[in-house]
Every structure is written in structure tokens, then in C-alpha cells.
Design an enzyme around this catalytic site. Structure first.
Site, PDB file in Angstrom:
ATOM      1  N   HIS A 269       0.840  -1.207   0.000  1.00 53.18           N
ATOM      2  CA  HIS A 269       0.000   0.000   0.000  1.00 53.18           C
ATOM      3  C   HIS A 269       0.880   1.263   0.000  1.00 53.18           C
ATOM      4  O   HIS A 269       0.737   2.131  -0.870  1.00 53.18           O
ATOM      5  CB  HIS A 269      -0.922  -0.016   1.228  1.00 53.18           C
ATOM      6  CG  HIS A 269      -1.835   1.171   1.319  1.00 53.18           C
ATOM      7  ND1 HIS A 269      -3.140   1.138   0.889  1.00 53.18           N
ATOM      8  CD2 HIS A 269      -1.631   2.433   1.786  1.00 53.18           C
ATOM      9  CE1 HIS A 269      -3.699   2.322   1.081  1.00 53.18           C
ATOM     10  NE2 HIS A 269      -2.805   3.142   1.627  1.00 53.18           N
ATOM     11  N   GLU A 270       1.794   1.324   0.947  1.00 60.23           N
ATOM     12  CA  GLU A 270       2.648   2.521   1.038  1.00 60.23           C
ATOM     13  C   GLU A 270       3.557   2.629  -0.188  1.00 60.23           C
ATOM     14  O   GLU A 270       3.882   3.737  -0.624  1.00 60.23           O
ATOM     15  CB  GLU A 270       3.467   2.521   2.330  1.00 60.23           C
ATOM     16  CG  GLU A 270       2.644   2.531   3.627  1.00 60.23           C
ATOM     17  CD  GLU A 270       1.585   3.631   3.703  1.00 60.23           C
ATOM     18  OE1 GLU A 270       1.781   4.697   3.081  1.00 60.23           O
ATOM     19  OE2 GLU A 270       0.547   3.423   4.366  1.00 60.23           O
ATOM     20  N   HIS A 273       1.734   4.523  -2.805  1.00 60.97           N
ATOM     21  CA  HIS A 273       1.882   5.965  -2.581  1.00 60.97           C
ATOM     22  C   HIS A 273       3.277   6.414  -3.012  1.00 60.97           C
ATOM     23  O   HIS A 273       3.450   7.461  -3.632  1.00 60.97           O
ATOM     24  CB  HIS A 273       1.702   6.294  -1.094  1.00 60.97           C
ATOM     25  CG  HIS A 273       0.286   6.251  -0.610  1.00 60.97           C
ATOM     26  ND1 HIS A 273      -0.721   7.001  -1.165  1.00 60.97           N
ATOM     27  CD2 HIS A 273      -0.298   5.555   0.415  1.00 60.97           C
ATOM     28  CE1 HIS A 273      -1.870   6.777  -0.511  1.00 60.97           C
ATOM     29  NE2 HIS A 273      -1.635   5.893   0.446  1.00 60.97           N
ATOM     30  N   GLU A 300      -4.717   7.903  -2.966  1.00 63.37           N
ATOM     31  CA  GLU A 300      -5.209   6.642  -2.414  1.00 63.37           C
ATOM     32  C   GLU A 300      -5.501   5.645  -3.542  1.00 63.37           C
ATOM     33  O   GLU A 300      -5.365   4.432  -3.363  1.00 63.37           O
ATOM     34  CB  GLU A 300      -6.463   6.925  -1.572  1.00 63.37           C
ATOM     35  CG  GLU A 300      -6.774   5.894  -0.511  1.00 63.37           C
ATOM     36  CD  GLU A 300      -5.657   5.675   0.518  1.00 63.37           C
ATOM     37  OE1 GLU A 300      -4.751   6.521   0.665  1.00 63.37           O
ATOM     38  OE2 GLU A 300      -5.687   4.611   1.153  1.00 63.37           O
TER      39      GLU A 300
HETATM   40 ZN    ZN Z   1      -3.080   5.256   1.851  1.00 61.99          ZN
END
Ligand code: ZN
Length: 506
Positions: A269-270, A273, A300
Site C-alpha cells: 500500500h505505502e 503511494h 489513495e
Molecule cells: Zn493510503
């Protein structure tokens, strides 16, 4: 005249860059605070950060910036609306106006009230007692009303608040898309719940050596395209990603020795980003809107695309499951692929948003969005929030929170004064699905590539279509530009049905 405008533009850019440089020094202090700083350093660090953010704010809002903008807005540089210069001028104007519209005493009142509110919220949550939090929350909402008035809005005061997180978005549009989502998602979740099917969770809730978790997650994040020569991975209690500047993007996670997925999917997830931050061309555009992300929702969408759609998908694990078995032979050695895949895609209604699976997650957001609407439109009183929360929760999830700690007191956002933030999480899911459907249409071989451990085509596509564009297009326009269609909840629902029906409903 043209020469003149170029010089003025350079001057504007120079001022923005300097302010952003100072701001990025603040980011590195923030990163250090959440990783390696000894606890005793809290007060000194707070003083450093307050000084830096005050100085940066002064630089961003200097009257000379306003003067330069006025002159440039009359120049030829803004003629082609999608040129880098025009985009930078337009977006610097937006942030300059917003930053200068809030009176200083309001900013200070928000800061002191929300600092207090966060402390009170923590106590209220610990005791599961909303009555402790009620009065200060009312004050925070009052301040939000004043912020909306100070910013100004055309139709809806919520627009003014939403704009801080999802610039250019309108409440009307978001409410329309969310209503469609709710109508399709609530019955889908109910069907899954009623299926009574559950994966064997002992597969992933088991002993997973932390050292091996680190190596495995890092290898996967490098494989999807997070560049470790321009980034790093560290530990923290609340995972996040921070883009410091060109060549320096940092992601953070926490490890749970009793769970396979928390750190693994957290790192992916990170990394999503981080890949966005690394793709923002900060070599040329540092500190400028053309080198900044579009919105929280689009940010997101990048993390959720990699985390949910890719790294919880079958093609990804065709490549990585044999490697996971080699890494954790004592736990995964005899586990079948399908059982593992089901376990990492467990769906069940639960009370806490941050622990929710990708199917039920958006329902948590719809509930909050609807309550925020009620508050801003003065249809809901603060004292009624717990009751309305539980009522809506029961309607959407089929279960009722046993107390307010697991209900309306679970999130920090309102105590921080962040009204209008929540919708960006659900928007991220919708953007991600719509982008990905288009990527797959243009590159039908993607899944075969993933199964070989090759994620470069998708990363390149996201780079070109989204990351390199900076703030050229507002989110809703970007979606149209990339996918040819306005934002809709349909691609997200189609994605969910295609993935989860075989697991639960067939
Ligand atoms: Zn996030």
C-alpha cells in the site's frame, strides 16, 4: 512583454521552491519524529516544527506572491490552459487564496481547539464514552462552519471543506456517485455475509518471523516498482509514506509476528503511494503544482490499486506464492494456493474501518460521509451522532457496534478538525478500479506479465497517464482524460463481483 512575463514567472517559481524546500525540511523532521527520535525529544521537535511551518506559511502567503500572480494572470503564459506554466499559475493562485483567506485568529483557534480535542477524544475512546467528547466536538464543528464561510462556496458549505482534500470536487457529484455505490454494495455485502463461507484464517494468522517478513515485503515492493535507490523502508507505529523531495521518498510500516498480511499489504500500500511520489518528476517540478499529487483520493487510488487489485489478486500470487512458501516453509509449505488466496481475501462485516476488507471498506466511508453531510447541513445534532451511527451501521453491515469506541469514536479525523477527509478513501477505491479497468483494456496481457513477476508495463502506464501529469487536471477531469468516461461506481462493483463472487457466491 513576453520576456517580462517569463521573468516574473521565474520569480514566482523561485519563491515557491524556497518555501517548499523549507517545508520539506519539516517533512524530514516529521519522519524522524515517527521513527528514530528518542521520546524525550518531543517538546524540542514540536518547537522546531512549529517554527518551520510558520516560516513556510509566511513564505507561501507573502504579498509579493499575490502581486506576481495578478500580473501573470494577465499574461500570455496562461493562454494555453493545460501548459505547465498555466497549471502552475492556476494552482498556486488556488492555494494562495485559500492560505490567505483564513484569518489568523481562526487558524490559531483551530490549532488550540483541535490539540485539546485530540486529547479528549483519546480519553473518550478509551472509556468508550461519547459524552466526554461531545462538547469539544461541537466546538470543532463550529470552527468548520467558520472555515467554510471564510473560504466561501457556491452551493454547499461542504464543498469548501472537501476542497482541502479533494480539490475541485463537488459535494453534489460525490453524493451522486456514493448513492449509486451504496445501492449496489449493501446487498452485495449482505449476500457474502449470508453465504456463511469463511476461509481458514490460521493460514495467515500464524507465526511469521519478522526478519523474513521484512525481506519478503521489500522484495515485492521493489518488484512492483518502488525504487530503493530513491527511497527507503522503515518501521513506525502508524504506517505512512512521505515524499521528501527528488530522490527521497520514504515508506513506513509495522510488523506483526502473528500475521502474514498486515505488514506485507501495508508495505505494498505505502509503496503505491511511494511510486506515485517517485513518479512526480520532482527533478523539474519540485515545489510546483506540476510536481504535486492531484488529491488525496488520487493518491489513495495508487496505493489501493497496488494493494488490493494487484497484490491481493491471483496473477500476483502465481509469481509470489511459491516464493512465500520457500520463505515460510514451516507455515505455508503444505498450504494450497486456493486456500491461501481465499485467506488473504477474507470478507466479513466488522466494526473498525482500518481493519476492514476491500469489499466492506467503502460502507464505512459512506456512513461517515452521510453523517458529515447531516452535520454540515445542520440536520444532525452532535449529541445524536452515536445513535445515528449505530442505526446506519446496522442497516449497512447487519451488525451493531457494542459501544462507541467501536462506533463513532474510532477515528481521529474529526478531533483533528478534518471534515471532508473521509470521502477521499472511497473515491480512491473508485478511481483505482476505473483506472485499472482501462489499463487492462489497453494492455490485455497484464495478468500474464504479473504471473511472471513483471509489473513494469502497469507502472509505466500509471507513470505516464497519472504521475507525470502532476496537478494538470483536477481528479474528475483526470478520470475522464485517462478512461474516457466520468467517474462511476460501476467499474468498482464489476471488479468486486468478478473477484468475490467465485469465492463466496458460486
Ligand atoms: Zn493510503
Amino acid at each position: 512583454m513576453a520576456e517580462d512575463a517569463k521573468k516574473l514567472y521565474e520569480e514566482l517559481i523561485e519563491k515557491r521552491r524556497k518555501a517548499a524546500l523549507l517545508g520539506s525540511a519539516g517533512s524530514i523532521l516529521g519522519w524522524d519524529e515517527r521513527t528514530y527520535m528518542p521520546r524525550g525529544g518531543v517538546e524540542h521537535r514540536a518547537n522546531q516544527m512549529a517554527l518551520i511551518s510558520g516560516m513556510a506559511h509566511e513564505m507561501f502567503t507573502a504579498p509579493q506572491i499575490g502581486e506576481l500572480l495578478s500580473k501573470l494572470e494577465d499574461s500570455d503564459l496562461v493562454k494555453d490552459r493545460s501548459s505547465a506554466e498555466a497549471v502552475n499559475i492556476r494552482e498556486i493562485r488556488r492555494s494562495y487564496d485559500k492560505d490567505t483567506k483564513l484569518p489568523r485568529e481562526l487558524v490559531e483557534e483551530i490549532s488550540s481547539t483541535t490539540t485539546k480535542a485530540q486529547g479528549i477524544w483519546q480519553e473518550a475512546r478509551k472509556k468508550a464514552d461519547f459524552s466526554i467528547f461531545k462538547d469539544i466536538l461541537g466546538k470543532v464543528f463550529e470552527l468548520n462552519f467558520r472555515v467554510a464561510e471564510a473560504y466561501g462556496y457556491e452551493k454547499d458549505p461542504y464543498d469548501a471543506l472537501l476542497d482541502d482534500y479533494e480539490p475541485h470536487a463537488t459535494t453534489e457529484e460525490v453524493a451522486r456517485v456514493f448513492a449509486g455505490l451504496r445501492d449496489d454494495l449493501v446487498p452485495f455485502v449482505e449476500k457474502i455475509k449470508d453465504s456463511g463461507k469463511h476461509p481458514d484464517m490460521s493460514i495467515i494468522e500464524n507465526d511469521y518471523d519478522i526478519h523474513r517478513q521484512k525481506l519478503f515485503a521489500k522484495a515485492a515492493s521493489a518488484a512492483i516498482g518502488f525504487d530503493y535507490t530513491k527511497g527507503r523502508l522503515d518501521e513506525t507505529t502508524h504506517p505512512f509514506c512521505t515524499g521528501i523531495g527528488y530522490g527521497d521518498t520514504r515508506i513506513l510500516t509495522r510488523y506483526n509476528p502473528k500475521h502474514f498480511g498486515q505488514a506485507f499489504f501495508g508495505v505494498i500500500h505505502e509503496s503505491g503511494h511511494g511510486i506515485y511520489e517517485q513518479g512526480l518528476r520532482k527533478d523539474e517540478n519540485f515545489g510546483l503544482p506540476m510536481g504535486q499529487s492531484v488529491s488525496l483520493g488520487i493518491h489513495e487510488s495508487q496505493s489501493l490499486c497496488w494493494e488490493n487489485i494487484i497484490s491481493r489478486g491471483k496473477p500476483f500470487w502465481k509469481h509470489f506464492f511459491p516464493r512465500a512458501q520457500q520463505t515460510y516453509p514451516e507455515v505455508l509449505g503444505d498450504v494450497k494456493f486456493d486456500d491461501f488466496y481465499f485467506a488473504i481475501n477474507d470478507v466479513r462485516p466488522s466494526f473498525i474501518r482500518v481493519d476492514a476488507d476491500e469489499v466492506t471498506y467503502c460502507l464505512h466511508i459512506l456512513l461517515r460521509f452521510e453523517i458529515e453531510q447531516g452535520i454540515i447541513h445542520k440536520e444532525i445534532k452532535v449529541a445524536d451522532i452515536p445513535g445515528i451511527w449505530n442505526e446506519k451501521f446496522t442497516e449497512y453491515f447487519g451488525i451493531t457496534p457494542p459501544d462507541d469506541a467501536q462506533g463513532c469514536l474510532q477515528d481521529i479525523h474529526w478531533s483533528m478538525g478534518a471534515l471532508g477527509y473521509f470521502p477521499t478513501y472511497a473515491l480512491g477505491n473508485l478511481y483505482a478500479a476505473q483506472f485499472y479497468a482501462k489499463a487492462l483494456e489497453e494492455m490485455p496481457n497484464l495478468h500474464n506479465e504479473f504471473a511472471q513477476g513483471d509489473f513494469s508495463s502497469l507502472k509505466k502506464w500509471l507513470n505516464e497517464k497519472i504521475h507525470f501529469q502532476g496537478k494538470r487536471y483536477p481528479a474528475t477531469e483526470l478520470v475522464k482524460e485517462v478512461t474516457g468516461k466520468p467517474l462511476s461506481h460501476k467499474p468498482f462493483m464489476e471488479y468486486l463481483e468478478k473477484k468475490f463472487s467465485p469465492l463466496y457466491l458460486d
